[in-house]
Design an enzyme around this catalytic site. Structure first.
Site, short mmCIF file in Angstrom:
data_model
loop_
_atom_site.label_atom_id
_atom_site.label_comp_id
_atom_site.label_asym_id
_atom_site.label_seq_id
_atom_site.Cartn_x
_atom_site.Cartn_y
_atom_site.Cartn_z
N GLU A 1 2.96 -0.14 4.72
CA GLU A 1 2.69 1.46 3.91
C GLU A 1 3.83 2.54 3.38
OE1 GLU A 1 -0.28 2.32 3.28
OE2 GLU A 1 -2.34 2.11 5.16
N HIS B 1 1.10 -1.15 0.20
CA HIS B 1 -0.03 0.20 -0.35
C HIS B 1 0.72 1.59 0.34
CE1 HIS B 1 -3.79 -1.65 0.97
NE2 HIS B 1 -2.88 -2.89 1.45
#
Length: 319
Positions: free
Chosen positions: A283, A201
């Site tokens: 992330e 992500h």
């Protein structure tokens, strides 16, 4: 295992009186040992340790060559090796240090989600509650979407892992109109009996929020969710990935999540709650911050990001 930036300082040398020479000499031994331990701590993270907090890069990442994975004698072994099986593109896992290992790569979101908002807004059971099937993800100010980023990095990661002999399976590869839903993404990893799963992500936080973080599953036991057996292995997987990501990219751990550790524990993500195999999210940076966005859009940096993930996964699986 947690980061520890607050190492105790070495003891100050004591003044030596004429009558205390013997005591002073004896005191030098533990002081020298303490100094050596501090030097070891500050010399850089081992593969099974979280990264030290590095300064945020002001422009493009300055990265050294990623090192190869190392082993740790204290690590709990990964799940037993499996016979090579077909990866998502139909190829079998080859020979190499990761032969027989199965890795599921989950590219976050889907470019088609924007055209299927009613479908992805459908609620699914994640154990602790019900949550949207999926989301559109975020994007940079000039329109580079998270789904584009995650697919590109995931494909680079697959190639790196397959070169080491791993069997790599994707949850999707631009081969479906939208999704899959978060519960299905978890089931794909479970069905594959994956040795490791990573969901790729990029974040959508505020300007000034910078850096990467790895999301670990919390201890959850509710409904269909039971992470009891994966909390420990997932933390080790995530810690290794965080350490290698720092080395490969030169990026610092997040300055807004995880208190500078680069690790964040959550119980609200269906992809983690419903997993029965070691799994983490990463992330890679904040798409809404101009400096992070410049890195995320750079193909050379994306290759370094994939390398860091591959090195961390390999270190975990070989440990």
């Amino acid at each position: 295992m947690s980061y520890d930036e607050n190492q105790p300082p070495a003891a100050r040398p004591r003044r030596i009186g004429r009558g205390n020479l013997t005591i002073a000499i004896a005191a030098l031994v533990p002081t020298a040992l303490a100094g050596w331990l501090v030097w070891q701590t500050m010399s850089g993270p081992e593969d099974n340790e979280p990264p030290k907090v590095l300064p945020l890069p002001s422009g493009q990442a300055t990265a050294g060559k990623p090192g190869g994975p190392a082993t740790s004698p204290s690590r709990t072994p990964a799940s037993p090796s499996k016979s090579p099986s077909k990866s998502s593109d139909g190829e079998k896992g080859g020979t190499g240090p990761l032969a027989g290992k199965v890795v599921v790569v989950d590219p976050g979101h889907n470019s088609g989600n924007f055209q299927h908002t009613s479908e992805i807004n459908k609620l699914v059971d994640i154990g602790t509650n019900r949550k949207e099937c999926d989301t559109t993800g975020t994007a940079t100010a000039d329109g580079y979407t998270e789904a584009e980023f995650t697919r590109d990095v995931s494909q680079r990661l697959r190639r790196l892992l397959e070169k080491q002999g791993a069997t790599v399976q994707f949850t999707h590869d631009n081969n479906r109109a939208f999704g899959p839903c978060v519960d299905e993404r978890a089931r794909i990893g479970n069905k594959a009996e994956a040795d490791a799963v990573i969901s790729v992500h990029a974040d959508g936080a505020s300007v000034g929020d910078r850096g990467f973080h790895v999301i670990l599953p919390a201890l959850v036991k509710a409904g269909a969710a039971d992470t009891t057996n994966i909390v420990g292995p997932s933390r080790e997987l995530g810690t290794r990935i965080a350490g290698r990501f720092v080395r490969a990219t030169g990026s610092a751990p997040s300055n807004y999540v995880g208190d500078g550790t680069g690790l964040d524990v959550r119980k609200d993500l269906g992809g983690l709650n419903l997993s029965t195999v070691p799994k983490v999210f990463i992330e890679c940076g904040n798409m809404r911050d101009p400096q992070d966005a410049a890195l995320l859009k750079d193909s050379a940096w994306r290759q370094l990001a994939a390398q860091g993930m591959a090195d961390g996964i390999a270190g975990y699986l070989q440990g």
